[in-house]
Structures are given as structure tokens and as C-alpha cells.
Design a protein around this motif. Structure first.
Motif, mmCIF file in Angstrom:
data_model
loop_
_atom_site.group_PDB
_atom_site.id
_atom_site.type_symbol
_atom_site.label_atom_id
_atom_site.label_comp_id
_atom_site.label_asym_id
_atom_site.label_seq_id
_atom_site.Cartn_x
_atom_site.Cartn_y
_atom_site.Cartn_z
ATOM 1 N N ALA A 6 0.835 -1.203 0.000
ATOM 2 C CA ALA A 6 0.000 0.000 0.000
ATOM 3 C C ALA A 6 0.872 1.256 0.000
ATOM 4 C CB ALA A 6 -0.944 -0.009 1.202
ATOM 5 N N THR A 7 1.540 1.486 -1.137
ATOM 6 C CA THR A 7 2.391 2.666 -1.290
ATOM 7 C C THR A 7 2.442 3.087 -2.756
ATOM 8 O OG1 THR A 7 4.570 3.620 -0.799
ATOM 9 C CG2 THR A 7 4.546 1.370 -1.641
ATOM 10 N N HIS A 8 2.737 4.365 -2.964
ATOM 11 C CA HIS A 8 3.009 4.895 -4.308
ATOM 12 C C HIS A 8 4.510 5.133 -4.476
ATOM 13 C CE1 HIS A 8 -1.191 5.549 -5.398
ATOM 14 N NE2 HIS A 8 -1.390 6.094 -4.223
ATOM 15 N N ASN A 9 5.291 4.852 -3.430
ATOM 16 C CA ASN A 9 6.716 5.173 -3.404
ATOM 17 C C ASN A 9 7.527 4.075 -4.115
ATOM 18 O OD1 ASN A 9 9.441 5.464 -2.599
ATOM 19 N ND2 ASN A 9 8.828 6.545 -0.747
ATOM 20 N N SER A 10 8.030 4.396 -5.306
ATOM 21 C CA SER A 10 8.771 3.399 -6.099
ATOM 22 C C SER A 10 10.098 3.018 -5.449
ATOM 23 C CB SER A 10 9.006 3.916 -7.522
ATOM 24 O OG SER A 10 9.744 5.109 -7.500
ATOM 25 N N ASN A 11 10.714 3.922 -4.698
ATOM 26 C CA ASN A 11 11.969 3.599 -4.007
ATOM 27 C C ASN A 11 11.740 2.554 -2.920
ATOM 28 O OD1 ASN A 11 13.613 5.338 -5.496
ATOM 29 N ND2 ASN A 11 12.989 7.073 -4.250
ATOM 30 N N LYS A 12 10.634 2.704 -2.181
ATOM 31 C CA LYS A 12 10.289 1.706 -1.156
ATOM 32 C C LYS A 12 10.062 0.347 -1.814
ATOM 33 C CE LYS A 12 7.870 3.832 2.776
ATOM 34 N NZ LYS A 12 6.560 3.899 3.436
ATOM 35 N N LEU A 13 9.361 0.350 -2.948
ATOM 36 C CA LEU A 13 9.073 -0.908 -3.652
ATOM 37 C C LEU A 13 10.360 -1.623 -4.053
ATOM 38 C CD1 LEU A 13 6.119 0.221 -5.946
ATOM 39 C CD2 LEU A 13 6.006 -1.544 -4.183
ATOM 40 N N LYS A 14 11.305 -0.879 -4.636
ATOM 41 C CA LYS A 14 12.585 -1.468 -5.073
ATOM 42 C C LYS A 14 13.359 -2.032 -3.888
ATOM 43 C CE LYS A 14 13.169 1.620 -8.990
ATOM 44 N NZ LYS A 14 13.621 2.982 -9.244
ATOM 45 N N GLU A 15 13.367 -1.274 -2.800
ATOM 46 C CA GLU A 15 14.103 -1.666 -1.592
ATOM 47 C C GLU A 15 13.551 -2.986 -1.036
ATOM 48 O OE1 GLU A 15 14.066 0.307 2.694
ATOM 49 O OE2 GLU A 15 14.948 1.652 1.206
ATOM 50 N N ILE A 16 12.231 -3.095 -0.960
ATOM 51 C CA ILE A 16 11.602 -4.282 -0.384
ATOM 52 C C ILE A 16 11.667 -5.477 -1.329
ATOM 53 C CG2 ILE A 16 9.481 -5.212 0.635
ATOM 54 C CD1 ILE A 16 10.960 -2.827 2.133
ATOM 55 N N GLN A 17 11.535 -5.244 -2.636
ATOM 56 C CA GLN A 17 11.585 -6.346 -3.612
ATOM 57 C C GLN A 17 12.862 -7.160 -3.452
ATOM 58 O OE1 GLN A 17 9.257 -7.452 -6.325
ATOM 59 N NE2 GLN A 17 10.660 -9.125 -5.933
ATOM 60 N N LYS A 18 13.977 -6.487 -3.139
ATOM 61 C CA LYS A 18 15.269 -7.175 -2.967
ATOM 62 C C LYS A 18 15.249 -8.162 -1.804
ATOM 63 C CE LYS A 18 17.916 -3.237 -4.675
ATOM 64 N NZ LYS A 18 18.682 -2.067 -4.251
ATOM 65 N N LEU A 19 14.372 -7.921 -0.833
ATOM 66 C CA LEU A 19 14.327 -8.748 0.375
ATOM 67 C C LEU A 19 13.399 -9.956 0.247
ATOM 68 C CD1 LEU A 19 13.901 -5.848 2.983
ATOM 69 C CD2 LEU A 19 16.038 -6.956 2.318
ATOM 70 N N LEU A 20 12.504 -9.924 -0.731
ATOM 71 C CA LEU A 20 11.480 -10.968 -0.840
ATOM 72 C C LEU A 20 12.022 -12.261 -1.422
ATOM 73 C CD1 LEU A 20 8.460 -8.852 -2.109
ATOM 74 C CD2 LEU A 20 8.779 -9.835 0.158
ATOM 75 N N PRO A 21 11.381 -13.385 -1.075
ATOM 76 C CA PRO A 21 11.803 -14.677 -1.639
ATOM 77 C C PRO A 21 11.628 -14.686 -3.156
ATOM 78 C CG PRO A 21 10.150 -14.969 0.110
ATOM 79 C CD PRO A 21 10.258 -13.506 -0.146
ATOM 80 N N GLN A 22 12.422 -15.504 -3.818
ATOM 81 C CA GLN A 22 12.310 -15.628 -5.276
ATOM 82 C C GLN A 22 10.911 -16.070 -5.651
ATOM 83 O OE1 GLN A 22 15.430 -18.118 -6.877
ATOM 84 N NE2 GLN A 22 16.262 -16.319 -7.866
ATOM 85 N N GLY A 23 10.438 -15.564 -6.783
ATOM 86 C CA GLY A 23 9.120 -15.948 -7.257
ATOM 87 C C GLY A 23 8.003 -15.089 -6.682
ATOM 88 N N MET A 24 8.374 -14.123 -5.855
ATOM 89 C CA MET A 24 7.367 -13.232 -5.297
ATOM 90 C C MET A 24 7.548 -11.850 -5.924
ATOM 91 S SD MET A 24 6.393 -12.844 -1.306
ATOM 92 C CE MET A 24 5.745 -14.502 -1.213
ATOM 93 N N GLU A 25 6.497 -11.358 -6.550
ATOM 94 C CA GLU A 25 6.564 -10.065 -7.234
ATOM 95 C C GLU A 25 5.853 -9.020 -6.389
ATOM 96 O OE1 GLU A 25 5.239 -7.996 -11.474
ATOM 97 O OE2 GLU A 25 4.542 -10.014 -11.002
ATOM 98 N N LEU A 26 6.548 -7.910 -6.120
ATOM 99 C CA LEU A 26 5.994 -6.832 -5.309
ATOM 100 C C LEU A 26 5.455 -5.733 -6.217
ATOM 101 C CD1 LEU A 26 5.638 -5.894 -2.356
ATOM 102 C CD2 LEU A 26 7.774 -4.647 -2.614
ATOM 103 N N LEU A 27 4.211 -5.352 -5.984
ATOM 104 C CA LEU A 27 3.569 -4.311 -6.788
ATOM 105 C C LEU A 27 3.010 -3.239 -5.865
ATOM 106 C CD1 LEU A 27 1.695 -6.866 -9.026
ATOM 107 C CD2 LEU A 27 3.567 -5.413 -9.792
ATOM 108 N N GLY A 28 2.976 -2.018 -6.389
ATOM 109 C CA GLY A 28 2.452 -0.904 -5.610
ATOM 110 C C GLY A 28 1.019 -0.576 -5.977
ATOM 111 N N LEU A 29 0.500 0.484 -5.391
ATOM 112 C CA LEU A 29 -0.884 0.884 -5.625
ATOM 113 C C LEU A 29 -1.135 1.302 -7.064
ATOM 114 C CD1 LEU A 29 -1.544 2.933 -2.364
ATOM 115 C CD2 LEU A 29 -2.246 0.590 -2.880
ATOM 116 N N ASP A 30 -0.109 1.863 -7.710
ATOM 117 C CA ASP A 30 -0.272 2.310 -9.100
ATOM 118 C C ASP A 30 -0.667 1.150 -10.008
ATOM 119 O OD1 ASP A 30 0.441 4.791 -8.165
ATOM 120 O OD2 ASP A 30 2.523 4.637 -8.822
ATOM 121 N N SER A 31 -0.131 -0.040 -9.726
ATOM 122 C CA SER A 31 -0.430 -1.200 -10.580
ATOM 123 C C SER A 31 -1.887 -1.657 -10.422
ATOM 124 C CB SER A 31 0.522 -2.355 -10.278
ATOM 125 O OG SER A 31 0.336 -2.786 -8.956
#
Length: 193
Positions: A6-31
Motif C-alpha cells: 500500500a504505497t506509491h513510493n517506487s523507491n520503497k518498492l525497489k528496496e523491499i523487492q530485494k528482500l522478498l523470496p524468489q518468485g514473489m513479485e511486489l507491486l504498488g498501488l499504481d499497478s
């Protein structure tokens, strides 16, 4: 698996995506095509985190999470707390917020404080779980450092002689409130999949 933040912040999205397990795609509110600001009117950090997440889940029925963060200063009875972003007014200006906080700290010898991040996660079946990360520290007497955001230039984490704003993003994330809360979320997601 797709997971919505639940964010529009693309920097937060990139930062968190690196931490997630493989095969998990992180998307923001814009999507999701969700452009409006989600209300944050709860009187606690936990409540705001929950409000953001439920707002997304109730409209789209997708696995999602939202976060909220506040700075709690002991000498000010926990202020600014849930009002951290708008401490000096609705314009949400970090400079104004820091200036007001430092003014209110004048004469206080107890400068202990903590950053607190709460993440609320709801899976696609509607099950809800919260994760809390806390970084203890002190409020400095003046600003130091140019990195980070918010109150980072006046917050010195316990055990360090520098503010969050004087640290690299990697160093800050390894000890920060947000980093701790997200690590718990990631561990939980890994156990579920």
C-alpha cells in the motif's frame, strides 16, 4: 505470487523487492490503478498500518501489506508518534518537523527516543498479521548527515555515534525499525510458501 504494498513510493518498492523470496513479485498501488491517498486517521501507528492494508484488501481482495512509522520521544510523552509526518502541520515538511521537535526538546536532558514501524499483512484469504520493528536511540541537539529522510538527521541509533542520515542505506536498513519489521514479514512469507 503477487504481493501488493500500500504505497506509491517506487523507491520503497525497489528496496523491499530485494528482500522478498524468489518468485514473489511486489507491486504498488499504481499497478492496481489506485491513485487516491489512503486515509490515515487512526490514533495509533498500528491502526494506520491496518487501515491502509484493509483499504486495499477490501477493494481488491489481494494479498497486501501496509506500513506506518512514527518517532516516539520520551521527554515529550511519546510525541510526535502517530503524527510524525504532519507534526508541524498538514504540509508534511521534514524540515519544519525537525525544527519543531528540536525546539520542544530545548532544556530536556532525557533525549531517548525510538522509531517504530508497524506492518499489517493480509493474505488473499483475508487472514491478518502485524509485525513491529523498533530502533532505540536518542535525539541529537543538531542535524547531521544528508542521507535518509524524515527525522533521520536528528536520530542517533543506540550503539552508534552517527545519525541515520550519516549512514549508507544498507547500514541503516540493517538496524532500522523498518528493516526489522520487513525482515519479520519476509520470514513469515517464506514460511508460508
Amino acid at each position: 505470487m503477487k504481493l501488493y504494498f500500500a504505497t506509491h513510493n517506487s523507491n520503497k518498492l525497489k528496496e523491499i523487492q530485494k528482500l522478498l523470496p524468489q518468485g514473489m513479485e511486489l507491486l504498488g498501488l499504481d499497478s492496481l490503478g489506485l491513485n487516491e491517498d489512503i486515509p490515515e486517521t487512526a490514533d495509533t501507528i498500528e491502526g494506520n498500518s491496518q487501515m491502509k492494508t484493509r483499504y486495499v484488501y477490501e477493494r481488491y481482495s489481494v494479498a497486501c501489506f501496509g506500513d506506518d512509522t512514527g518517532l516516539e520521544v520520551d521527554a515529550l510523552n511519546g510525541e510526535p508518534g502517530v503524527f510524525s509526518a504532519r507534526y508541524a502541520g498538514p504540509q508534511k515538511d521534514s524540515e519544519d518537523n525537525m525544527k519543531l521537535l528540536l525546539e520542544r526538546m530545548t532544556g530536556h536532558t532525557n533525549r531517548s527516543a525510538r522509531f517504530k514501524t508497524v506492518i499489517t499483512y493480509i493474505d488473499s484469504d483475508g487472514n491478518e498479521k502485524q509485525f513491529t520493528g523498533i530502533a532505540e536511540g536518542t535525539i541529537t541537539e543538531q542535524r547531521a548527515g544528508a542521507d535518509g529522510f524524515g527525522y533521520d538527521p536528528i536520530f542517533q541509533p543506540l550503539g552508534y555515534d552517527r545519525t541515520f542520515a550519516e549512514m549508507s542505506a544498507e547500514e541503516k536498513n540493517s538496524i532500522s525499525h523498518r528493516g526489522k519489521a520487513f525482515a519479520q514479514l519476509v520470514d513469515y512469507l517464506k514460511q508460508q510458501h
